[in-house]
Scaffold this motif. Structure first.
Motif, PDB file in Angstrom:
ATOM      1  N   ASP A  11      -4.760  76.363  -8.319  1.00  0.00           N
ATOM      2  CA  ASP A  11      -5.699  77.036  -7.530  1.00  0.00           C
ATOM      3  C   ASP A  11      -5.112  77.619  -6.191  1.00  0.00           C
ATOM      4  O   ASP A  11      -5.089  76.701  -5.167  1.00  0.00           O
ATOM      5  N   PRO A  12      -4.234  78.352  -6.216  1.00  0.00           N
ATOM      6  CA  PRO A  12      -3.769  79.515  -7.261  1.00  0.00           C
ATOM      7  C   PRO A  12      -2.561  79.003  -8.146  1.00  0.00           C
ATOM      8  O   PRO A  12      -1.966  78.167  -7.697  1.00  0.00           O
ATOM      9  N   VAL A  13      -2.360  79.682  -9.207  1.00  0.00           N
ATOM     10  CA  VAL A  13      -0.915  79.629  -9.746  1.00  0.00           C
ATOM     11  C   VAL A  13       0.134  80.082  -8.547  1.00  0.00           C
ATOM     12  O   VAL A  13       0.069  81.132  -8.133  1.00  0.00           O
ATOM     13  N   THR A  14       1.179  79.302  -8.871  1.00  0.00           N
ATOM     14  CA  THR A  14       2.321  79.580  -7.840  1.00  0.00           C
ATOM     15  C   THR A  14       3.398  80.167  -8.705  1.00  0.00           C
ATOM     16  O   THR A  14       3.489  79.988  -9.957  1.00  0.00           O
ATOM     17  N   ASN A  15       4.451  80.783  -8.078  1.00  0.00           N
ATOM     18  CA  ASN A  15       5.813  81.059  -8.601  1.00  0.00           C
ATOM     19  C   ASN A  15       6.438  79.899  -9.160  1.00  0.00           C
ATOM     20  O   ASN A  15       7.410  79.824 -10.043  1.00  0.00           O
ATOM     21  N   GLY A  16       6.290  78.547  -8.543  1.00  0.00           N
ATOM     22  CA  GLY A  16       6.863  77.347  -8.940  1.00  0.00           C
ATOM     23  C   GLY A  16       6.171  76.882 -10.402  1.00  0.00           C
ATOM     24  O   GLY A  16       6.695  76.433 -11.135  1.00  0.00           O
ATOM     25  N   HIS A  17       4.971  77.269 -10.486  1.00  0.00           N
ATOM     26  CA  HIS A  17       4.409  76.859 -12.017  1.00  0.00           C
ATOM     27  C   HIS A  17       4.845  77.756 -12.980  1.00  0.00           C
ATOM     28  O   HIS A  17       5.157  77.366 -13.929  1.00  0.00           O
ATOM     29  N   ILE A  31       2.785  76.505 -25.347  1.00  0.00           N
ATOM     30  CA  ILE A  31       2.411  75.523 -24.152  1.00  0.00           C
ATOM     31  C   ILE A  31       1.139  75.981 -23.740  1.00  0.00           C
ATOM     32  O   ILE A  31       0.731  77.243 -23.543  1.00  0.00           O
ATOM     33  N   ILE A  32       0.127  75.074 -23.875  1.00  0.00           N
ATOM     34  CA  ILE A  32      -1.359  75.309 -23.487  1.00  0.00           C
ATOM     35  C   ILE A  32      -1.291  74.950 -21.972  1.00  0.00           C
ATOM     36  O   ILE A  32      -1.217  73.926 -21.383  1.00  0.00           O
ATOM     37  N   ILE A  33      -1.733  75.930 -21.239  1.00  0.00           N
ATOM     38  CA  ILE A  33      -1.907  75.831 -19.657  1.00  0.00           C
ATOM     39  C   ILE A  33      -3.264  75.662 -19.662  1.00  0.00           C
ATOM     40  O   ILE A  33      -4.085  76.100 -19.546  1.00  0.00           O
ATOM     41  N   ALA A  34      -3.699  74.070 -19.179  1.00  0.00           N
ATOM     42  CA  ALA A  34      -5.024  73.738 -19.149  1.00  0.00           C
ATOM     43  C   ALA A  34      -5.195  73.415 -17.707  1.00  0.00           C
ATOM     44  O   ALA A  34      -4.888  72.461 -16.929  1.00  0.00           O
ATOM     45  N   ILE A  35      -6.387  74.112 -17.302  1.00  0.00           N
ATOM     46  CA  ILE A  35      -6.837  74.137 -15.956  1.00  0.00           C
ATOM     47  C   ILE A  35      -7.962  72.670 -15.901  1.00  0.00           C
ATOM     48  O   ILE A  35      -8.989  72.901 -16.836  1.00  0.00           O
ATOM     49  N   GLU A 125      15.522  75.111  -6.971  1.00  0.00           N
ATOM     50  CA  GLU A 125      15.157  74.680  -5.727  1.00  0.00           C
ATOM     51  C   GLU A 125      14.441  75.650  -4.793  1.00  0.00           C
ATOM     52  O   GLU A 125      13.838  75.116  -3.943  1.00  0.00           O
ATOM     53  N   SER A 126      14.589  76.634  -5.009  1.00  0.00           N
ATOM     54  CA  SER A 126      13.754  77.746  -4.082  1.00  0.00           C
ATOM     55  C   SER A 126      11.941  77.495  -4.225  1.00  0.00           C
ATOM     56  O   SER A 126      11.542  77.911  -3.415  1.00  0.00           O
ATOM     57  N   TYR A 127      11.737  76.775  -5.245  1.00  0.00           N
ATOM     58  CA  TYR A 127      10.296  76.458  -5.329  1.00  0.00           C
ATOM     59  C   TYR A 127       9.932  74.977  -5.075  1.00  0.00           C
ATOM     60  O   TYR A 127       8.808  74.666  -4.816  1.00  0.00           O
ATOM     61  N   SER A 128      11.083  74.382  -4.349  1.00  0.00           N
ATOM     62  CA  SER A 128      11.095  72.638  -4.467  1.00  0.00           C
ATOM     63  C   SER A 128       9.949  72.341  -3.253  1.00  0.00           C
ATOM     64  O   SER A 128       9.516  71.294  -3.091  1.00  0.00           O
ATOM     65  N   LEU A 148       6.164  83.483  -2.964  1.00  0.00           N
ATOM     66  CA  LEU A 148       5.562  82.264  -3.169  1.00  0.00           C
ATOM     67  C   LEU A 148       4.591  82.282  -4.369  1.00  0.00           C
ATOM     68  O   LEU A 148       4.409  81.430  -5.300  1.00  0.00           O
ATOM     69  N   VAL A 149       3.794  83.457  -4.315  1.00  0.00           N
ATOM     70  CA  VAL A 149       2.897  83.813  -5.636  1.00  0.00           C
ATOM     71  C   VAL A 149       3.357  85.306  -5.969  1.00  0.00           C
ATOM     72  O   VAL A 149       3.856  85.949  -5.282  1.00  0.00           O
ATOM     73  N   SER A 150       2.681  85.360  -7.196  1.00  0.00           N
ATOM     74  CA  SER A 150       2.855  86.700  -7.777  1.00  0.00           C
ATOM     75  C   SER A 150       2.107  87.697  -6.509  1.00  0.00           C
ATOM     76  O   SER A 150       0.822  87.344  -6.173  1.00  0.00           O
ATOM     77  N   PRO A 151       2.396  88.862  -6.466  1.00  0.00           N
ATOM     78  CA  PRO A 151       1.887  90.122  -5.809  1.00  0.00           C
ATOM     79  C   PRO A 151       0.112  90.103  -6.037  1.00  0.00           C
ATOM     80  O   PRO A 151      -0.674  90.143  -5.487  1.00  0.00           O
ATOM     81  N   LEU A 152       0.119  89.966  -7.632  1.00  0.00           N
ATOM     82  CA  LEU A 152      -1.174  89.999  -7.883  1.00  0.00           C
ATOM     83  C   LEU A 152      -2.144  88.703  -7.287  1.00  0.00           C
ATOM     84  O   LEU A 152      -3.290  89.065  -7.334  1.00  0.00           O
TER      85      LEU A 152
END
Ligand code: PNS
Length: 164
Positions: A11-17, A31-35, A125-128, A148-152
């Motif tokens: 909430d929301p998906v980040t570039n780290g995810h 991989i099932i991405i489960a919310i 590391e850049s997403y740590s 940090l997050v996608s432009p979308l």
């Protein structure tokens, strides 16, 4: 056939995810991405909106031959994992501070369902320091989310705020 569940609030998906999912694709066939549907929390995005964004941003990552599926669940994670015939739960660990809580969850999940393994993965590391919570805070205070997050996702956050 190795099927993993990557659970979370997203909430929301980040570039780290996304980094963790990309790395997970080197290890798993699916991989099932489960919310998590959590009626006790007041989220920024609805589960449906989070699912839409995940489906959109997953198109942008290198998932090799790994199948990615977005789903939602409520109740116990391990029950959901068993129902999905998954072998593994993937969790991202950014810092030692994450470890304590994650270890507790992993051990509780193991007690509840010994056949399911939890795999901890480290993002770049850049997403740590990147979390959905901080992303929302920075956004609400007018800071930039570039990188940090996608432009979308940033666009959807702006749209959401303008509807309020
Ligand atoms: O992204 P989050 O909020 O850190 O994800 C937490 C999540 C969804 C993995 C965790 O809250 C969870 O698994 N909830 C489901 C309920 C459950 O199974 N609880 C017992 C776990 S020890």
């Amino acid at each position: 056939m190795r099927r993993a569940i990557y659970p979370g609030s997203f909430d929301p998906v980040t570039n780290g995810h996304l980094d963790i999912i990309e790395r997970g694709c080197k290890l798993f066939d699916e991989i099932i991405i489960a919310i998590l549907v959590n009626p006790e929390k007041q989220p920024f995005f609805s589960v449906e909106e989070r699912g839409e964004m995940l489906n959109d941003v997953l198109q942008q990552i290198d998932h090799k031959t790994c199948t990615l599926r977005v789903d939602s669940f409520s109740g116990l994670l391990v029950q959901y994992a068993v129902a999905q015939h998954a072998d593994v739960i993937v969790r991202g660990i950014r810092a030692i501070s994450d470890y304590e809580y994650e270890l507790q969850m992993a051990l509780m999940n193991r007690r509840l369902e010994p056949n399911i393994e939890t795999v901890f993965m480290m993002p770049a590391e850049s997403y740590s320091y990147v979390s959905s919570r901080l992303v929302k805070e920075v956004f609400q205070l007018g800071g930039t989310l570039e990188g940090l997050v996608s432009p979308l996702v940033e666009r959807r956050m702006k749209e959401k705020i303008s509807q309020r």
